[in-house]
Design an enzyme around this catalytic site. Structure first.
Site, PDB file in Angstrom:
ATOM      1  N   TRP A  83      13.693  90.416   7.802  1.00  0.00           N
ATOM      2  CA  TRP A  83      13.616  90.159   6.354  1.00  0.00           C
ATOM      3  C   TRP A  83      12.922  88.829   6.083  1.00  0.00           C
ATOM      4  O   TRP A  83      12.206  88.670   5.102  1.00  0.00           O
ATOM      5  CB  TRP A  83      15.038  90.132   5.770  1.00  0.00           C
ATOM      6  CG  TRP A  83      15.083  89.823   4.305  1.00  0.00           C
ATOM      7  CD1 TRP A  83      15.003  90.695   3.265  1.00  0.00           C
ATOM      8  CD2 TRP A  83      15.225  88.524   3.694  1.00  0.00           C
ATOM      9  NE1 TRP A  83      15.085  90.046   2.066  1.00  0.00           N
ATOM     10  CE2 TRP A  83      15.222  88.697   2.300  1.00  0.00           C
ATOM     11  CE3 TRP A  83      15.357  87.232   4.205  1.00  0.00           C
ATOM     12  CZ2 TRP A  83      15.345  87.641   1.403  1.00  0.00           C
ATOM     13  CZ3 TRP A  83      15.475  86.172   3.308  1.00  0.00           C
ATOM     14  CH2 TRP A  83      15.468  86.390   1.928  1.00  0.00           C
ATOM     15  N   HIS A  84      13.134  87.867   7.010  1.00  0.00           N
ATOM     16  CA  HIS A  84      12.565  86.542   6.786  1.00  0.00           C
ATOM     17  C   HIS A  84      11.058  86.497   6.965  1.00  0.00           C
ATOM     18  O   HIS A  84      10.400  85.617   6.407  1.00  0.00           O
ATOM     19  CB  HIS A  84      13.222  85.513   7.719  1.00  0.00           C
ATOM     20  CG  HIS A  84      14.582  85.113   7.261  1.00  0.00           C
ATOM     21  ND1 HIS A  84      15.711  85.837   7.573  1.00  0.00           N
ATOM     22  CD2 HIS A  84      15.011  84.084   6.487  1.00  0.00           C
ATOM     23  CE1 HIS A  84      16.757  85.267   7.016  1.00  0.00           C
ATOM     24  NE2 HIS A  84      16.368  84.207   6.349  1.00  0.00           N
ATOM     25  N   GLY A  85      10.502  87.384   7.742  1.00  0.00           N
ATOM     26  CA  GLY A  85       9.055  87.344   7.911  1.00  0.00           C
ATOM     27  C   GLY A  85       8.573  88.442   8.831  1.00  0.00           C
ATOM     28  O   GLY A  85       9.314  88.919   9.697  1.00  0.00           O
TER      29      GLY A  85
END
Lengths: 349, 494
Positions: free
Chosen positions: B324-326
Site C-alpha cells: 500500500w505504501h508504494g
C-alpha cells in the site's frame, strides 16, 4: 486547561513571536542587511514563464553567475525599453536551459548566452543540476505553488530576515563553525556579504564586499579551491565536439523559428582570467562556438569599452561596473545589428 | 495544497472566516465542499474528476448495497465497487510496477518483450481516499451502518480537505454524523486547533524538513559503501523524518478540523515508545492499521481459524500493508519484516502462555484504542521496559532501510555499512549534522517515552499558561527561522 488559559497562552505566544520578529528584523537592518530573494525553482519558473513576450519587447539571458552580476537589469530596461528575462543559474552550465528553450516551439525571441568556459564546457552532472531542477520545477509547478510564490514575494520584499540563503535556521547554525570530523568534504561557504538577489534575479555585491578586501580575498580563495578540486581536464576531442554539436542543434532550432542568438564572454580578471586563458584557449573554445553555430559573439577583450574592468574577486563585476558594462554592451549589440524598437537615447559614460 | 505553504494559510483564513459567518448549515457545508475541491485541485486540477467519479459511484453503489436484498445482486454491486476503487488505485499506483514485473517475467521465459515505460502520474492521496470510500461500501455490504442520506454529506465525508490527501483515514460513523448537525468551533476547540497546527508545522518544517531530511537524503543517496556512523545517522535521521513528517501532517489535519469544529481520529501515539511490534502498530498510522485489521485481517479469518492461519493472515496483512505504501518490492520486504517481527512476538507470547497461563490483571492503556492483537505480556508495561522500547526502536530502524532505500542494492549496502566495518566507507555527514541528528533523535525517544500514556492536549491543559505560551512561541519562532516552506509530505506519494 480552561479555554481562557489557552487564549492567554496563545496571546503570550503571539506577542513573543511579534517581539522576536521585530527585534530580529531591526537587528539585521542595523547590521546592514538588505532584502534579498531566494533564487530557487519558483523564482526561476516565474521568469521562465515570461520568455513568450514578443521578441521586440524582451531579451532572454542564460549562462552562469557572471551575467547575473554583470547585467544591470534596470540600466538595460531603461535604455533598451526591452524586458530583460534573467534565466542564468549560479555555478551552472546554461546548456540544459538552452536545450529547454530550443525544444519549446513557442519561444522565438532574442537570446543572449553567457559563456563561462569552465562551466559551459563542463559535462559534470553537478553543473547541470540546478538548471535541470529549475526546469523540472517549471514543468511540474502546481497552482498552489504559484500562489505561495506570490505571497512569498510580497513577504520577501518587506522583511530582511526572510533570506533563506544566509539567515535560515540551518545557516545560522552553520555560523557556529563547529570543527568537522576528518574526511568530510565541506563545500566552501561564500561570505554572506558576497551577493544579494533582486526579484528580477540580478545579483549584486554588497557595499561591504566592495569595500572589504578581506571578504574579496575569501571569495578568491574559494575560486582557488574550486580550481584545485577540479580533477578533469577541460573538454577536448570528441567530448568537446559533442558539446558543440548539442549547442549548434539547439541554436539552429531557435533560429529556424526566427529567434536570435548571441554569445557573450563577460569580463573576468587577474589570476582567474589567466587560468581561464590557459585552460580554455580562445581559439579552441570561444571561437569554435561562434564558428560552429554561426552566431554573433561579443568577447569582452575585443571591445576597449568593456575590456578594462577589474573584478573585485576576479570573476564578477561590482554594481557600478555592471552599469557601465551594460550600457556599453547595449551599444555593441546595436553595432552587431540588434535592434531595440523601444530604445531611449542615453549618453554613454 | 500543502499545510506548510503560504497558499494554505490564506486559504485557511478565508475558510475560517466563511465558516463563522451566519450562513445556513447547508451553505457552510457547500463552502467546505467547494473549498475541499479547491484544496485538491490546487495540486493538479484534472484529477478532481477521479475524486468525483469515486464519490458518485460509491454513494449510489453504497445505497444500493444496503437496500438490495438479493444476495447475488449485492455481491455484484460489491464487486463493481471494489473493481472501481481498486482498479483506479491499481492503474495509477501499480500500473507501472505490474508492467515492469510482467516484462521481467516474460523476459525470463525467453520472450523478447520491451514495452514503453508508462508515464502515469500518481494522483495525490489516491490511496487514502480509496480506502475511505472502500470502507463505506464494505460497511454498506455488511450493513454495519446506515447509508449516508445526502450526497452532499457523503461528498464532504470523502473530500473534507483536512484528511483528504494523507489521512487520518476516516470511517463514515466518525465523520458523517458531524456533518449532519451544525458545527462551529468553540473557543477551546479553536485554540487547541491552532496549538495543534503550530505543533504539526513545527514537526514537519523545523524537524523533518530543516533538520533531518538533508542527512537522510545524503546518506540514502550515496552511491558507495558508507562509514558505519554515517549509515546509522542517516537511518536515524530518516526514522525521525518520516515520523515528524507524517505525524506532523496528521497533527495539522486534526488541528485544522478542530478549528472548524470537527473531530478527526488520532493517527499517532508516540510510536517510538512502543514496547514490541504490535504495540508499534497501535501507535503508528493507527487509522491505517485499524483499517487493515477490520477490512483485511479479520475478513481473512483473523485469529479465529487456528494458529497457522493466524500467522499466515498476519503476514498477508503486513505484506499488503507494505505494498500500500508504494509500488516497489522494497516496500513489500518492509512489510514482510514487520510481519516477521509480529510472528516472533506472537511465538514468544504463545510460548510464555504455555509455560504460565497469565491472569487478566492488567487494564488496557486508556489511549490505545485500535491496532492488531497485543500480546498480553507486553501490556504490563512499566518504566523498566524502556529497554524493550529501545530494542523495538532499533528493530524498527532496520525496517526503515527498506522503506527508504530506492532498491535492494542500496538497502543491502546500507545494512552492510550499519552492521559491519566497511574499510574506506564514505564519511559524508558533518559534525554539526551528527550533533543535530543525535540531539533530535535522543530527545524524540525520551519525549515519546514520557508521553506514551498521555496526549499532547492533556499535557498542554495541565501546564501553566505562561509555560505553554513560551513553548508555543518557541515553536513558532523556530518555524519562522527555518524558512522551509512548501515541500511536500512524504506520505503524499503513497
Amino acid at each position: 486547561m480552561e479555554s481562557k488559559n489557552l487564549v492567554r497562552a496563545g496571546v503570550l505566544a503571539f506577542v513573543l513571536v511579534i517581539a522576536f520578529v521585530a527585534g530580529w528584523e531591526f537587528y539585521l537592518r542595523s547590521k546592514g542587511f538588505d532584502t534579498s530573494y531566494y533564487d530557487d525553482g519558483s523564482l526561476w519558473a516565474n521568469k521562465r514563464e515570461m520568455v513568450y513576450e514578443p521578441a521586440n519587447k524582451a531579451t532572454v539571458f542564460i549562462g552562469s553567475s557572471r551575467i547575473k552580476f554583470d547585467l544591470d537589469i534596470n540600466t538595460w530596461e531603461n535604455i533598451t525599453g526591452d524586458h530583460a528575462i534573467q534565466l542564468a543559474c549560479v555555478g551552472s552550465t546554461p546548456l540544459p536551459i538552452l536545450e529547454n528553450l530550443a525544444n519549446d516551439k513557442n519561444f522565438k525571441g532574442k537570446l543572449v548566452v553567457d559563456v563561462t568556459e569552465g562551466l559551459f564546457f563542463s559535462s559534470a552532472a553537478g553543473n547541470a543540476r540546478t538548471p535541470n531542477e529549475n526546469i523540472k520545477y517549471y514543468k511540474d509547478q502546481t497552482p498552489a505553488q504559484r500562489g505561495s510564490f506570490h505571497v512569498n514575494h510580497l513577504l520577501e520584499s518587506q522583511f530582511v530576515f526572510l533570506d533563506k540563503e544566509w539567515l535560515s535556521l540551518n545557516e545560522l547554525l552553520a555560523g557556529l563553525h563547529i570543527r568537522n570530523r576528518p574526511g568530510v568534504y565541506n563545500f566552501p561557504g561564500f561570505p554572506s556579504d558576497f551577493g544579494r538577489v533582486k526579484f528580477n534575479r540580478q545579483e549584486y555585491m554588497t557595499n561591504k564586499m566592495i569595500a572589504d578586501t578581506n571578504i574579496q580575498n575569501q571569495v578568491k580563495g574559494i575560486w582557488n579551491s574550486f580550481r584545485q578540486m577540479s580533477k578533469d581536464p577541460p573538454a577536448s576531442g570528441a567530448k568537446l565536439d559533442s558539446i558543440l554539436t548539442a549547442v549548434k542543434n539547439s541554436v539552429d532550432k531557435i533560429r529556424a523559428r526566427g529567434g536570435q542568438v548571441l554569445f557573450v564572454r563577460t569580463p573576468s580578471s587577474g589570476a582567474y582570467l589567466m587560468g581561464e586563458k590557459m585552460g580554455f584557449p580562445r581559439e579552441k573554445y570561444w571561437e569554435r562556438i561562434l564558428a560552429v553555430t554561426g552566431c554573433p559573439g561579443i568577447h569582452f577583450e575585443d571591445y576597449p569599452a568593456i575590456a578594462h574592468f577589474v573584478c573585485p574577486e576576479f570573476s564578477h563585476l561590482s554594481p557600478s561596473d555592471a552599469i557601465v558594462f551594460t550600457k556599453n554592451f547595449i551599444n555593441i549589440l546595436q553595432e552587431k545589428g540588434w535592434t531595440f524598437p523601444h530604445k531611449q537615447t542615453i549618453a554613454l559614460k | 495544497m500543502v499545510f506548510n505553504s503560504y497558499t494554505f494559510i490564506v486559504f485557511f483564513l478565508i475558510m475560517l472566516g466563511l465558516h463563522n459567518l451566519p450562513f445556513s448549515w447547508k451553505v457552510k457545508k457547500i463552502n467546505l465542499l467547494i473549498a475541499s475541491y479547491i484544496f485538491y485541485a490546487a495540486w493538479n486540477p484534472p484529477f478532481i474528476l477521479l475524486l468525483w467519479l469515486s464519490t458518485v459511484v460509491d454513494f449510489f453503489v453504497g445505497r444500493a448495497l444496503y437496500n438490495q436484498e438479493n444476495k447475488h445482486k449485492r455481491k455484484l454491486l460489491l464487486v463493481v465497487s471494489l473493481i472501481g476503487n481498486l482498479g483506479m488505485l491499481c492503474f495509477f499506483k501499480y500500473g507501472g510496477f505490474l508492467l515492469e514485473n510482467f516484462t521481467h517475467l516474460v523476459n525470463l521465459l525467453g520472450v523478447n518483450y520491451h514495452p514503453a515505460k508508462p508515464n502515469i502520474i500518481l494522483p495525490a492521496g489516491i490511496s487514502f481516499y480509496t480506502f475511505t470510500t472502500l470502507c463505506y461500501t464494505i460497511d454498506m455490504y455488511k450493513k454495519r451502518s446506515k447509508p449516508v442520506k445526502s450526497i452532499l454529506d457523503f461528498s464532504l465525508f470523502v473530500t473534507f480537505f483536512p484528511h483528504l490527501v494523507a489521512g487520518p483515514i476516516v470511517r463514515p460513523p466518525q465523520l458523517v454524523p458531524q456533518f449532519e448537525m451544525p458545527h462551529t468551533a468553540t473557543q477551546k476547540q479553536l485554540m487547541q486547533g491552532l496549538l495543534l497546527i503550530s505543533l504539526g508545522l513545527f514537526m514537519k518544517v523545523v524537524l523533518a524538513d530543516s533538520m533531518l531530511s538533508d542527512p537522510a537524503n545524503t546518506v540514502f543517496g550515496a552511491k558507495g559503501p558508507l562509514n558505519t556512523l554515517d549509515a546509522w545517522m542517516g537511518v536515524l535521521a530518516f526514522s525521525g523524518q518520516i515520523f515528524f513528517d507524517f505525524a506532523g501532517y496528521s497533527t495539522c489535519a486534526i488541528g485544522v478540523a478542530s478549528c472548524l469544529g470537527f473531530v478527526l481520529p488520532e493517527n499517532f501515539l508516540y510510536p517510538y515508545a512502543a514496547v514490541g511490534f504490535s504495540d508499534f502498530w497501535r501507535r503508528w498510522h493507527i487509522t491505517l492499521s485499524a483499517w487493515l485489521r477490520d477490512y483485511l485481517y479479520i475478513p481473512l479469518g483473523g485469529n479465529r481459524k487456528g494458529k497457522f492461519r493466524t500467522y499466515i493472515n498476519l503476514m498477508i496483512t503486513m505484506l499488503l500493508g507494505g505494498l500500500w505504501h508504494g509500488a516497489n518490492w522494497t516496500f513489500v520486504v518492509w512489510g514482510a519484516l514487520h510481519g516477521l517481527y509480529l510472528w516472533i512476538e506472537k511465538l514468544i507470547q504463545d510460548f510464555r502462555i504455555r509455560l504460565k497461563p497469565e491472569p487478566e490483571l492488567v487494564p488496557k492503556p486508556q489511549v490505545v484504542v485500535q491496532g492488531f492483537m497485543a500480546p498480553r505480556f507486553l501490556k504490563k508495561v512499566q518504566s523498566s521496559n524502556f529497554f524493550l522500547a529501545l530494542i523495538t526502536f532499533f528493530m524498527i530502524n532496520v525496517t526503515w532501510v527498506f522503506f527508504r532505500a530506492p532498491d535492494f542494492t542500496s538497502a543491502w549496502r546500507m545494512l552492510t555499512s550499519m552492521f559491519s566495518h566497511v574499510p574506506n566507507g564514505a564519511v559524508l555527514l558533518t559534525t554539526l549534522t551528527i550533533i543535530k541528528v543525535s540531539v533530535i533523535i535522543v530527545l524524540m525517544v525520551i519525549f515519546h517515552w514520557l508521553m506514551r500514556n498521555t496526549r499532547v492536549l492533556t499535557v498542554a491543559n495541565k501546564m501553566p499558561w505562561w509555560l505553554l505560551g513560551l513553548i508555543w512561541s518557541a515553536m513558532l519562532i523556530l518555524l519562522i527561522l527555518s524558512q522551509e516552506s512548501s515541500s511536500t509530505f512524504i506520505y503524499f506519494q503513497f
